[in-house]
Design a protein around this motif. Structure first.
Motif, PDB file in Angstrom:
ATOM      1  N   ALA A 125      54.031   2.394 -14.902  1.00 52.39           N
ATOM      2  CA  ALA A 125      53.948   3.835 -15.144  1.00 52.39           C
ATOM      3  C   ALA A 125      52.494   4.316 -15.121  1.00 52.39           C
ATOM      4  N   LEU A 126      51.595   3.553 -15.738  1.00 50.31           N
ATOM      5  CA  LEU A 126      50.183   3.928 -15.754  1.00 50.31           C
ATOM      6  C   LEU A 126      49.589   3.875 -14.349  1.00 50.31           C
ATOM      7  N   ILE A 127      49.976   2.859 -13.576  1.00 52.45           N
ATOM      8  CA  ILE A 127      49.470   2.742 -12.206  1.00 52.45           C
ATOM      9  C   ILE A 127      49.947   3.916 -11.350  1.00 52.45           C
ATOM     10  N   LEU A 128      51.233   4.245 -11.476  1.00 51.85           N
ATOM     11  CA  LEU A 128      51.833   5.290 -10.643  1.00 51.85           C
ATOM     12  C   LEU A 128      51.402   6.693 -11.054  1.00 51.85           C
ATOM     13  N   LEU A 129      50.900   6.837 -12.277  1.00 52.32           N
ATOM     14  CA  LEU A 129      50.427   8.154 -12.720  1.00 52.32           C
ATOM     15  C   LEU A 129      49.316   8.674 -11.811  1.00 52.32           C
ATOM     16  N   PHE A 130      48.502   7.775 -11.256  1.00 57.54           N
ATOM     17  CA  PHE A 130      47.408   8.200 -10.391  1.00 57.54           C
ATOM     18  C   PHE A 130      47.931   8.827  -9.102  1.00 57.54           C
ATOM     19  N   SER A 131      49.094   8.374  -8.644  1.00 55.65           N
ATOM     20  CA  SER A 131      49.632   8.865  -7.371  1.00 55.65           C
ATOM     21  C   SER A 131      50.592  10.037  -7.544  1.00 55.65           C
ATOM     22  N   PHE A 132      51.469   9.950  -8.550  1.00 53.06           N
ATOM     23  CA  PHE A 132      52.544  10.935  -8.691  1.00 53.06           C
ATOM     24  C   PHE A 132      52.363  11.873  -9.874  1.00 53.06           C
ATOM     25  N   GLY A 133      51.390  11.590 -10.751  1.00 56.70           N
ATOM     26  CA  GLY A 133      51.182  12.447 -11.909  1.00 56.70           C
ATOM     27  C   GLY A 133      52.320  12.307 -12.919  1.00 56.70           C
ATOM     28  N   GLN A 134      52.346  13.214 -13.878  1.00 50.99           N
ATOM     29  CA  GLN A 134      53.381  13.191 -14.904  1.00 50.99           C
ATOM     30  C   GLN A 134      54.637  13.883 -14.370  1.00 50.99           C
ATOM     31  N   SER A 135      55.633  13.066 -14.008  1.00 54.26           N
ATOM     32  CA  SER A 135      56.875  13.606 -13.464  1.00 54.26           C
ATOM     33  C   SER A 135      57.976  12.565 -13.608  1.00 54.26           C
ATOM     34  N   SER A 136      59.210  13.015 -13.385  1.00 47.83           N
ATOM     35  CA  SER A 136      60.346  12.100 -13.440  1.00 47.83           C
ATOM     36  C   SER A 136      60.267  11.058 -12.328  1.00 47.83           C
ATOM     37  N   LEU A 137      59.649  11.416 -11.192  1.00 43.03           N
ATOM     38  CA  LEU A 137      59.518  10.486 -10.079  1.00 43.03           C
ATOM     39  C   LEU A 137      58.667   9.276 -10.467  1.00 43.03           C
ATOM     40  N   THR A 138      57.645   9.504 -11.273  1.00 45.30           N
ATOM     41  CA  THR A 138      56.812   8.402 -11.747  1.00 45.30           C
ATOM     42  C   THR A 138      57.630   7.441 -12.597  1.00 45.30           C
TER      43      THR A 138
END
Length: 261
Positions: A125-138
């Motif tokens: 989740a922390l890694i993907l936050l950089f790409s997708f931001g705060q969202s359900s997709l993350t």
């Protein structure tokens, strides 16, 4: 001879306990943790919880919003698990010692699954936050990657244990690779595979609550929002809804396991 082995095991156990005690004491000193003070604070913590952490009539008015967020969390967890299960099954077939195409390809697929499995869902989740931001997709992708690694390992072991004898029998008759997969491997492994998928759904629903705190979505974010705004009555209602949902899903999955196993 047996007496010497027993004495050696006893010494090893004692040494392990002493080492564990020393590490615990060192950790307490470094973190300045006071065990006596911590234990003494339990009654006050319980008293505070009984006085503040319970739903009220006002908080019950927000129940529809809470249930909607709980539904979002459930659907994301189920969708991430089922999608990951499809890819995990493919990797398990290619990585299993029983059904792999060759040693090199099997080692590669196992290595990929190992990397995904050893990275925690929260780390994803922390890694993907950089790409997708705060969202359900993350949150979805974090649960997907974590589920993929775990299920690949589980499915691989299931195929190795369940399908070995039948695969050898079909190979002896000259059956092709895909005939073996669809006529032996999948039919004989499907009950255990479904059981693992249900277990992963339960686990992901629990993890999704924590992931929601990081990704700003779902029931986890809802709890964090009410808790930080000091609306403890509503936050407690969120906790009750989470517990009820987890128990309901566990009951349903246990029933399905009894039917298929």
């Amino acid at each position: 001879m047996q007496a010497d082995i027993f004495a050696k095991k006893k010494r090893n156990t004692l040494a392990y306990l002493c080492l564990l005690g020393a590490v615990t004491m060192l950790a307490m000193v470094i973190t300045e943790y006071n065990a006596v003070k911590g234990i003494a604070s339990i009654p006050k913590a319980v008293q505070w919880g009984m006085a503040n952490f319970y739903p009220t009539a006002e908080s019950l008015e927000k129940l529809p919003v809470i249930l909607e967020k709980m539904q979002e969390t459930l659907l994301v967890s189920i969708a991430a698990t089922t999608a990951a299960a499809v890819f995990a099954l493919l990797f398990a077939i290619f990585g299993s010692n029983t059904t792999r195409i060759n040693r090199f390809f099997g080692a590669v697929t196992r290595g990929i699954a190992t990397v995904f499995r050893n990275i925690d869902v929260a780390a994803w989740a922390l890694i993907l936050l950089f790409s997708f931001g705060q969202s359900s997709l993350t949150g979805y992708f974090a649960l997907f990657f974590g589920s993929f690694g775990f299920l690949t390992r589980a499915f691989t072991e299931t195929i190795d244990e369940v399908s070995g004898g039948s695969v050898e029998a079909l190979k002896a008759t000259g059956a092709g690779y895909f005939s073996i997969i669809f006529q032996s491997v999948i039919p004989s492994s499907i009950p255990q595979i479904i059981s693992w998928i249900l277990f992963m759904i339960e686990t992901n629903i629990r993890s999704a609550t924590l992931i929601g705190l990081l990704t700003g979505s779902g029931i986890g974010f809802t709890f964090n929002l009410y808790y930080k705004s000091l609306a403890y009555d509503t936050a407690s209602l969120v906790v009750i809804v989470i517990i009820a949902a987890i128990l309901l899903i566990e009951f349903a999955s246990n029933y399905v396991r009894k039917v298929i196993l």
